[in-house]
Design an enzyme around this catalytic site. Structure first.
Site, mmCIF file in Angstrom:
data_model
loop_
_atom_site.group_PDB
_atom_site.id
_atom_site.type_symbol
_atom_site.label_atom_id
_atom_site.label_comp_id
_atom_site.label_asym_id
_atom_site.label_seq_id
_atom_site.Cartn_x
_atom_site.Cartn_y
_atom_site.Cartn_z
ATOM 1 N N ASP A 499 0.853 -1.176 0.000
ATOM 2 C CA ASP A 499 0.000 0.000 0.000
ATOM 3 C C ASP A 499 0.895 1.234 0.000
ATOM 4 O OD1 ASP A 499 -2.697 1.251 0.317
ATOM 5 O OD2 ASP A 499 -1.747 2.049 2.118
ATOM 6 N N GLU A 501 1.084 5.517 0.678
ATOM 7 C CA GLU A 501 0.464 6.774 1.106
ATOM 8 C C GLU A 501 1.075 7.853 0.215
ATOM 9 O OE1 GLU A 501 -1.991 6.784 3.197
ATOM 10 O OE2 GLU A 501 -1.751 4.689 3.794
ATOM 11 N N HIS A 639 -4.519 3.429 7.418
ATOM 12 C CA HIS A 639 -3.853 4.590 6.808
ATOM 13 C C HIS A 639 -2.420 4.752 7.255
ATOM 14 C CE1 HIS A 639 -7.222 5.716 4.476
ATOM 15 N NE2 HIS A 639 -7.995 5.856 5.529
ATOM 16 N N ASP A 644 -2.249 -1.008 6.289
ATOM 17 C CA ASP A 644 -3.166 -1.301 5.193
ATOM 18 C C ASP A 644 -2.678 -2.470 4.351
ATOM 19 O OD1 ASP A 644 -4.672 0.720 6.102
ATOM 20 O OD2 ASP A 644 -4.460 2.053 4.384
#
Lengths: 693, 123
Positions: A499, A501, A639, A644
């Site tokens: 994942d 960000e 998050h 995640d």
């Protein structure tokens, strides 16, 4: 069935007998009047009996006997004897024969298969056992594993050698026959307390422990076993520290060296300073005097540096770990109570920590307090502490006695109960860089110790939370088959769930700020093999995105730029399958960067969002939160990229069995399903879009 | 009569310098080579200032200091301990045993003279 047959034959005998009797009786009556008729009747009776017998035989053979034979055959089969159904082909149950034969054959096949699997499993277990044995054998450190009951379950050759092949060492025998129970149990308790406070399985800092016979000193590390079956057990890894610890020559030498320099240096300096003050003629003496002064100063600085380094060296020889003095007091109180010493110990240490071996320091102070109570009847003492610049000053104050120097020396240089290697308090404290001294006061006194300050390392190493079963131990990894990868079963994939960000939602303009990823191998989530990387996006992080991932400019300072971070991620990824939730978004970020990072992310991609939508078409919400919740997965750090990624991996593993039930059981099938689902959703969205227009 | 200083050290060169410095500062100086001599000198007449080396064979400076303080006549004497040990703890120990000033060798002679003068109210 046996009873039915008994009944049948009884009925036959009854009917036959009765018929015969009736015929005989009738014949008797008739024989005089009409011998011909009587003979006929007799024949008829005989015929009737024979007919009944025949019928009974037929009934028995075709109806009653076959079930009994079948039952016997089945019994024999269950007992693993007999080869199959032995029914006569004309029996009424004959139509069952083909099915029965197949059933028997299938059973035999299953049994063979099971036997094969069992043999394979046994071989695999044996292989693992041998590999483990080889590892243990090659380990230079001694290793002992004990159960909750304190019995040795496993030890290696090195353990036997380091312990000096003691007679008490053996499987199923208590560890305290070979290791000093006092020190080991002390550290076990520290660990248990730590484990109770935190959730992760802790491992101790190194500490010293002697053999049960006290002839060798070991430098040990202890970790507790976790899990239901093993709880309370422990693993001890150790090496022989006798040689390293036993001699005090090095310490003496270093201290002597330090002291020997100071006298001459003091004389030199004093003399040069006096000369500098004295009236003199000409400039040359002044010049050389300056040389003397400067060199004296230089020597002083060198000495100060060497002196501090020598002290650090001495301390480093012994394994010391941080310890809260308040804990030391608690420990001392317990030991005093155990040994029935009527002395009250008051804690005035505050929040101060020092560096030391908690067990040995405890034994030193315990010995001192015990001697005070025994020799002078002291009933109360206070332990205080003050943090100085390079040391923690420990002060043990007591009233009711003024011990003299000789008494103090006897304690300082005498034997200490429970100390490894027969160390005296003086030697133990010397290894802590500490020197004890006694200050007599009015009707009491104070024991002073200067201990090394805490290093900031905790007494217990808190490892990153790992599941109790070590996932990094797997001797049976699936082989990577690049050629036939698309046929690979989903349950055997080597994949990386990841994942990102980012600073925003536009792959063309925004930048990655964090990458989190975790490996999945052969259907297992390897939490220990994770990747977490902050990325300096090279631009301010907009507050709107900080709201999501909580990352600020300050936190990203010093992080590598995207190119380096992505190259590192690629190394972690290798050629594994990529798994992401709403993968299109994350993959767009990865691929856009390929020219920048010089790495290509052309690994096949599976999207848990699409797979979830495929399996639950009637559900609207396929967000990571919703899909995870439906499968009973808790997201630990939503998050954060790694949190995640973990949730995505867990979701994928939960989806696999459901996909398999739908016939989607290979990588190729899953990729195709993802593509189909993506197209379908695109159409739906287009339709919804045009509808809105 | 001038103030009396007793210098106690087993290293003759440092004794020489200290004796010179103290005389130059205007004090009356007596010298002892070890703990025993020091105690004898103290027994004759406790000095105003005792410059006392810690590390001496047989009887160390700590013990001399302790005995001095145990004698009521020795309570008024100012004690400057000189040590060849660079450890903070030594300082603590010296002060705890009744020293007024604790000086680690090597030291600045100017500073030492200034401190002795200050202790005697002559700074």
């Amino acid at each position: 069935m046996r009873r039915a047959r008994l009944l049948l034959w009884s009925a036959f005998l009854g009917t036959g007998g009765a018929t015969a009797l009736l015929a005989w009786w009738a014949a008797q009556r008739l024989i005089a009047a009409d011998p011909g008729a009587a003979r006929l009747l007799g024949l008829a009776g005989l015929g009737g009996v024979l007919l009944t017998a025949f019928l009974a035989f037929l009934l028995d053979r075709r109806f009653l006997l076959p079930p009994q034979v079948l039952a016997r055959d089945l019994e024999l089969r269950l007992e693993n004897r007999g080869r199959g159904p032995t029914l006569p082909p004309d029996s009424l149950l004959a139509p069952l024969l083909p099915a029965l034969s197949r059933l028997f054959a299938r059973l035999a096949e299953v049994e063979r298969h099971l036997e094969g699997a069992r043999a394979e499993a046994t071989r695999a277990l044996e292989r693992e056992r041998q590999r483990l044995a080889a590892i243990l054998r090659d380990l230079a450190e001694g290793l002992i594993c004990c159960g909750a009951d304190g019995r040795i379950q496993l030890y290696n050759d090195a353990a036997r050698e380091i312990l000096g092949a003691p007679p008490g060492l053996g499987l199923g025998r208590p560890y305290h026959l070979v290791l000093d129970r006092l020190a080991l149990d002390h550290h076990r308790r520290l660990l248990r307390d730590a484990a109770r406070e935190g959730e992760v399985p802790p491992v101790s800092q190194p500490f010293l422990c002697s053999t049960a016979e006290g002839d060798r000193v070991l430098r040990c590390r202890l970790s507790l076993l976790q899990g239901e079956e093993e709880a309370g057990g422990f693993v001890l890894v150790f090496e022989d520290a006798s040689r390293r610890i036993a001699g005090t020559e090095t310490e003496r030498f270093l201290e002597e060296m330090d002291r020997a320099w100071r006298g001459p240096l003091a004389s030199l300096r004093a003399a040069s300073e006096i000369l500098a003050e004295a009236p003199r003629e000409g400039s040359e003496p002044a010049t050389f005097l300056l040389v003397v002064e400067e060199e004296t100063e230089r020597l002083e600085r060198i000495l100060a540096d060497l002196s501090e380094r020598a002290r650090q060296f001495v301390i480093a020889q012994w394994p010391l770990s941080d310890l809260a003095l308040a804990d030391l007091v608690v420990l001392l109180r317990e030991r005093l109570a155990e040994r029935e010493v009527p002395l009250e110990l008051v804690d005035r240490t505050g929040e101060i920590w020092c560096s030391g071996d908690s067990f040995l320091l405890g034994q030193c102070l315990l010995g001192f307090l015990e001697a005070l109570a025994r020799d002078f009847g002291v009933r109360r003492a206070e332990l205080g502490a003050a943090a100085a610049e390079r040391a923690v000053e420990l002060e043990l104050a007591f009233a009711g006695a003024t011990p003299d120097r000789d008494w103090f020396r006897r304690w300082r240089d005498g034997p200490l109960f429970g100390a490894p290697g027969g160390f005296t308090p003086r030697e133990i404290l010397l290894r802590h860089g500490a020197q004890p001294w006694l200050v007599p006061g009015e009707g009491g006194g104070r024991l002073h110790l200067d201990l090394p300050p805490a290093t900031g390392l905790h007494p217990v190493v808190r490892r990153r939370a790992l599941p109790p079963r070590p996932e990094f131990y797997d001797f049976d990894l699936p082989e990577v088959d690049l050629e036939g990868r698309f046929d690979q079963p989903l349950s055997r994939l080597v994949a990386v769930a990841f994942d990102l960000e980012t600073t925003g939602l536009d792959p063309a303009r925004d930048e990655i700020v964090q990458i989190g990823a975790v490996r999945i191998v052969g259907g297992r989530l390897l939490r220990g093999e994770s990747f977490e990387q902050l990325v300096d996006p090279g631009r301010p992080v907009p507050p709107s995105s900080t709201r999501f991932h909580g990352l600020t400019d300050a936190m990203l300072e010093g992080a590598p730029p995207p190119a380096i971070a992505l190259a590192r991620f690629k190394t972690f990824l290798g050629d594994a399958i990529l798994i992401a939730h709403n993968a299109a978004f994350d993959v767009a970020f990865l691929r856009r960067k390929k020219e920048l990072a010089g790495v290509r992310f052309d690994n096949p991609v599976l999207d848990t969002l699409l797979l979830s939508a495929l399996l639950d078409p009637d559900t609207e919400d396929h967000s990571l939160d919703a899909a995870a919740a439906r499968h009973g997965i808790t997201i630990r750090a939503r998050h954060s990229a790694l949190g995640d990624a973990m949730a995505t991996a867990e979701l994928f593993l939960a989806l696999v069995p459901r996909l398999e039930r739908r016939g989607i059981d290979s990588l190729g099938a899953a990729l195709a399903a993802c593509r189909r689902e993506a197209r379908q959703r695109q159409r739906l969205m287009d339709a919804a879009g045009s509808g809105h227009d | 009569m001038g103030k009396r200083v007793l210098v106690v050290d087993d290293e003759p060169n440092i004794v020489l310098s200290l004796e010179f410095l103290m005389k130059k500062a205007g004090f009356e100086v007596e010298v002892a080579r070890n703990g025993q001599e020091a105690l004898e000198a103290i027994a004759r007449q406790p000095p105003d200032v005792l410059l006392l080396d810690v590390m001496m064979p047989e009887m160390d400076g700590f013990e001399v200091c302790e005995r001095l303080r145990a004698d009521p006549r020795g309570r008024a004497t100012k004690v400057v301990m000189l040590t060849a040990r660079g450890r903070d703890s030594e300082r603590q120990r010296g002060l705890a045993l009744g020293a007024d000033v604790y000086v680690t060798k090597p030291f600045s002679t100017r500073e030492l003279v200034a401190r002795v003068k200050a202790m005697l109210g002559e700074g």
